[in-house]
Design a protein around this motif. Sequence first.
Motif, PDB file in Angstrom:
ATOM      1  N   HIS A 119       0.828  -1.208   0.000  1.00  0.00           N
ATOM      2  CA  HIS A 119       0.000   0.000   0.000  1.00  0.00           C
ATOM      3  C   HIS A 119       0.866   1.263   0.000  1.00  0.00           C
ATOM      4  O   HIS A 119       0.510   2.269  -0.615  1.00  0.00           O
ATOM      5  CB  HIS A 119      -0.930   0.008   1.220  1.00  0.00           C
ATOM      6  N   VAL A 120       1.980   1.209   0.717  1.00  0.00           N
ATOM      7  CA  VAL A 120       2.853   2.385   0.738  1.00  0.00           C
ATOM      8  C   VAL A 120       3.519   2.560  -0.640  1.00  0.00           C
ATOM      9  O   VAL A 120       3.706   3.688  -1.109  1.00  0.00           O
ATOM     10  CB  VAL A 120       3.895   2.284   1.876  1.00  0.00           C
ATOM     11  N   GLU A 121       3.834   1.431  -1.287  1.00  0.00           N
ATOM     12  CA  GLU A 121       4.371   1.505  -2.657  1.00  0.00           C
ATOM     13  C   GLU A 121       3.379   2.200  -3.584  1.00  0.00           C
ATOM     14  O   GLU A 121       3.746   2.993  -4.443  1.00  0.00           O
ATOM     15  CB  GLU A 121       4.660   0.094  -3.209  1.00  0.00           C
ATOM     16  N   LEU A 122       2.110   1.892  -3.402  1.00  0.00           N
ATOM     17  CA  LEU A 122       1.081   2.535  -4.225  1.00  0.00           C
ATOM     18  C   LEU A 122       1.075   4.047  -3.968  1.00  0.00           C
ATOM     19  O   LEU A 122       0.990   4.847  -4.896  1.00  0.00           O
ATOM     20  CB  LEU A 122      -0.306   1.953  -3.930  1.00  0.00           C
ATOM     21  N   ALA A 123       1.177   4.425  -2.695  1.00  0.00           N
ATOM     22  CA  ALA A 123       1.204   5.859  -2.361  1.00  0.00           C
ATOM     23  C   ALA A 123       2.381   6.532  -3.071  1.00  0.00           C
ATOM     24  O   ALA A 123       2.258   7.649  -3.593  1.00  0.00           O
ATOM     25  CB  ALA A 123       1.292   6.052  -0.852  1.00  0.00           C
ATOM     26  N   ARG A 124       3.512   5.838  -3.106  1.00  0.00           N
ATOM     27  CA  ARG A 124       4.690   6.376  -3.823  1.00  0.00           C
ATOM     28  C   ARG A 124       4.380   6.555  -5.307  1.00  0.00           C
ATOM     29  O   ARG A 124       4.647   7.601  -5.882  1.00  0.00           O
ATOM     30  CB  ARG A 124       5.868   5.392  -3.737  1.00  0.00           C
ATOM     31  N   ASP A 125       3.813   5.504  -5.900  1.00  0.00           N
ATOM     32  CA  ASP A 125       3.508   5.559  -7.342  1.00  0.00           C
ATOM     33  C   ASP A 125       2.557   6.711  -7.642  1.00  0.00           C
ATOM     34  O   ASP A 125       2.733   7.436  -8.625  1.00  0.00           O
ATOM     35  CB  ASP A 125       2.850   4.247  -7.810  1.00  0.00           C
ATOM     36  N   LEU A 126       1.535   6.876  -6.805  1.00  0.00           N
ATOM     37  CA  LEU A 126       0.555   7.933  -7.065  1.00  0.00           C
ATOM     38  C   LEU A 126       1.194   9.316  -6.901  1.00  0.00           C
ATOM     39  O   LEU A 126       0.904  10.238  -7.671  1.00  0.00           O
ATOM     40  CB  LEU A 126      -0.657   7.783  -6.133  1.00  0.00           C
ATOM     41  N   ALA A 127       2.081   9.443  -5.906  1.00  0.00           N
ATOM     42  CA  ALA A 127       2.752  10.733  -5.697  1.00  0.00           C
ATOM     43  C   ALA A 127       3.598  11.081  -6.918  1.00  0.00           C
ATOM     44  O   ALA A 127       3.529  12.200  -7.444  1.00  0.00           O
ATOM     45  CB  ALA A 127       3.626  10.668  -4.443  1.00  0.00           C
ATOM     46  N   VAL A 128       4.367  10.105  -7.382  1.00  0.00           N
ATOM     47  CA  VAL A 128       5.252  10.349  -8.532  1.00  0.00           C
ATOM     48  C   VAL A 128       4.419  10.700  -9.766  1.00  0.00           C
ATOM     49  O   VAL A 128       4.714  11.669 -10.483  1.00  0.00           O
ATOM     50  CB  VAL A 128       6.130   9.097  -8.799  1.00  0.00           C
TER      51      VAL A 128
END
Length: 344
Positions: free
Chosen positions: A155-164
């Motif tokens: 889930h944190v990886e997803l947050a990273r992807d969305l931020a980028v």
Amino acid sequence: MTRVFSGIKPTGHLTLGNYLGAMRQWATVDQHRSEALFCIVDLHALTVDHDPARVRRLSRQAATLLLASGLDPDLCTVFVQSHVDEHARLSYLLECVATDGEMRRMIQYKEKAAREQRRGGSVRLSLLTYPVLMAADILAYGTDEVPVGNDQTQHVELARDLAVRFNQRYGHTFVVPRAMNPAVAARVMNLQDPGSKMGKSDDSGPGIVYLLDEPDTVRKKVMRAVTDSGSEVVYDRESRPGLANLLEILAACTGGDPEQLADAYDGYGALKRDTADAVIEVLRPLRERHQELCADPGHVEGVLREGAARARGIARPTVDAAYRAIGLLPAESEDGAVALNAAR
Ligand code: AMP
Ligand code: TRP
């Protein structure tokens, strides 16, 4: 200073897994070395079948236990997610950046949706979009680090992807966060079913140590933990998961190393006794402080009120910036005048 954000769902009574996998590090490390926010993520508790009164009760209890575990409102911000509108506001924008396929790939969604369908129930749409709300929780605060158990890494990886992705499309708006897992006991397993995590929302009580369990209850649960066939004490997560879980719990409670601890025992009995003692000792101060705080509910409410005000102050500017960046017309300009008038 590094900004840290983490959250806990009021979906059940908090467990030893929550404590060793998350809360303890928040209290002993994170709040001291960073600007930290800890959130009772009550909106996330609505993604599965829920009882409104129970969610309210568990939210209050989670707040009390967070303070009992050592979170200090002078050092960090403790608050309830639904008290700060920015989470839901930002979540919608991020839904416009995330994809359907991305959501359906989330392991926790697949597991929980399958479980719900097996029971013949329906899957709430919010269960699918849950990781986007979680990304909003994280990104609204310019978070650098997210201390969580390793079940939350995806889930944190997803947050990273969305931020980028958001930053690339609409201009730099969000800090790109990273997950931080605790070294030992990143994943405490169910004592009766070491193949699955000790989760507070599960029904299997005997395999779960709750933070407010009486010492006698803790002892019984640990003594009855399933171990694996074979009598030699070795640390091997793959072939001896029950034993490995006990060794990891003992290591996490005493500051030892699971492999070295395995060498110190010849049989399961002594290992279970020592693990029970260690868990009881770790939980003792927490239970005592919880009792004191329960006698003063006004204090906990005050902490949450102040926490929400502080959180709002941090999240507001970031979420407003995201609204502008993505193309939404500002309702008001900085000084409060109607933007349309100002623009004329
Ligand atoms: P949750 O109970 O899902 O709201 O999780 C709150 C925090 O506790 C998250 O950081 C989880 O990763 C962590 N956590 C929950 N259960 C466990 C467990 N059995 N072992 C380790 N960490 C856990
Ligand atoms: N999804 C997390 C869990 O199940 C809880 C959570 C919600 C969270 N929002 C968060 C954790 C933001 C860290 C940061 O444990």
